[in-house]
Design an enzyme around this catalytic site. Sequence first.
Site, PDB file in Angstrom:
ATOM      1  N   HIS A 198       0.834  -1.205   0.000  1.00  0.00           N
ATOM      2  CA  HIS A 198       0.000   0.000   0.000  1.00  0.00           C
ATOM      3  C   HIS A 198       0.871   1.258   0.000  1.00  0.00           C
ATOM      4  O   HIS A 198       0.509   2.262  -0.607  1.00  0.00           O
ATOM      5  CB  HIS A 198      -0.942   0.023   1.204  1.00  0.00           C
ATOM      6  CG  HIS A 198      -2.151  -0.845   1.048  1.00  0.00           C
ATOM      7  ND1 HIS A 198      -3.209  -0.504   0.242  1.00  0.00           N
ATOM      8  CD2 HIS A 198      -2.461  -2.051   1.596  1.00  0.00           C
ATOM      9  CE1 HIS A 198      -4.134  -1.451   0.304  1.00  0.00           C
ATOM     10  NE2 HIS A 198      -3.699  -2.403   1.110  1.00  0.00           N
ATOM     11  N   ASP A 223      -7.555  -2.387  -1.816  1.00  0.00           N
ATOM     12  CA  ASP A 223      -8.504  -3.199  -1.064  1.00  0.00           C
ATOM     13  C   ASP A 223      -9.881  -2.968  -1.661  1.00  0.00           C
ATOM     14  O   ASP A 223     -10.321  -1.821  -1.789  1.00  0.00           O
ATOM     15  CB  ASP A 223      -8.507  -2.811   0.414  1.00  0.00           C
ATOM     16  CG  ASP A 223      -7.179  -3.103   1.107  1.00  0.00           C
ATOM     17  OD1 ASP A 223      -6.411  -3.932   0.593  1.00  0.00           O
ATOM     18  OD2 ASP A 223      -6.931  -2.508   2.169  1.00  0.00           O
ATOM     19  N   GLU A 270      -6.142 -12.254   3.044  1.00  0.00           N
ATOM     20  CA  GLU A 270      -7.072 -11.124   2.995  1.00  0.00           C
ATOM     21  C   GLU A 270      -7.813 -11.142   1.665  1.00  0.00           C
ATOM     22  O   GLU A 270      -7.280 -10.714   0.638  1.00  0.00           O
ATOM     23  CB  GLU A 270      -6.313  -9.796   3.135  1.00  0.00           C
ATOM     24  CG  GLU A 270      -5.551  -9.658   4.423  1.00  0.00           C
ATOM     25  CD  GLU A 270      -4.770  -8.352   4.513  1.00  0.00           C
ATOM     26  OE1 GLU A 270      -4.590  -7.661   3.481  1.00  0.00           O
ATOM     27  OE2 GLU A 270      -4.338  -8.027   5.616  1.00  0.00           O
ATOM     28  N   HIS A 316      -7.606  -7.908  -0.549  1.00  0.00           N
ATOM     29  CA  HIS A 316      -6.324  -7.276  -0.883  1.00  0.00           C
ATOM     30  C   HIS A 316      -5.765  -7.799  -2.204  1.00  0.00           C
ATOM     31  O   HIS A 316      -5.497  -8.993  -2.352  1.00  0.00           O
ATOM     32  CB  HIS A 316      -5.319  -7.544   0.243  1.00  0.00           C
ATOM     33  CG  HIS A 316      -3.984  -6.927   0.007  1.00  0.00           C
ATOM     34  ND1 HIS A 316      -3.619  -5.729   0.562  1.00  0.00           N
ATOM     35  CD2 HIS A 316      -2.930  -7.350  -0.728  1.00  0.00           C
ATOM     36  CE1 HIS A 316      -2.382  -5.443   0.173  1.00  0.00           C
ATOM     37  NE2 HIS A 316      -1.949  -6.415  -0.612  1.00  0.00           N
TER      38      HIS A 316
END
Length: 155
Positions: free
Chosen positions: A62, A69, A130, A133
């Site tokens: 990120h 996301d 995740e 993600h």
Amino acid sequence: MASKELPDGVRFLVVEGHRSSTEQARRFAVHVDRLRRSGLTDPADLRRRASAFVSPVEVAPHCAGAAVDLAFVDTDGVELDMGGAVNGHRTGDEEHCPMDASGLSSSARRNRDLLTQAMRSAGFINYPTEWWHWSYGDRYWALITEADSAIYGPV
């Protein structure tokens, strides 16, 4: 483009993209503190366990602008069933965070499969702990795609 893979009535909800190094460090520290309060004390174990959900700044995609996301919404902006919240690890819902989590409803499984299809068609890869993600051009992407090197690094 990933959005062309979506059926009528389904849109991407971009929850987060670029994140500053300061914010990333804060989130990592918060997650380490949460794990420490649960009884973990070994520094190496704390770092390893925290890194499953929050990257340390030095490798955080990120911070490089290489990750996004995502979830889905309908045309009215109502979130679709993804089987768990984005960043569910913050609320203690770790069991539903992995892309391949068990016990998901059929609609959540279909939506996760659609997300996978759409994002992979555009060259993105998923971080498997995740479901939300997705990254392109970061170190993990380079590892999974067997690229010679990452395209992006910390900003």
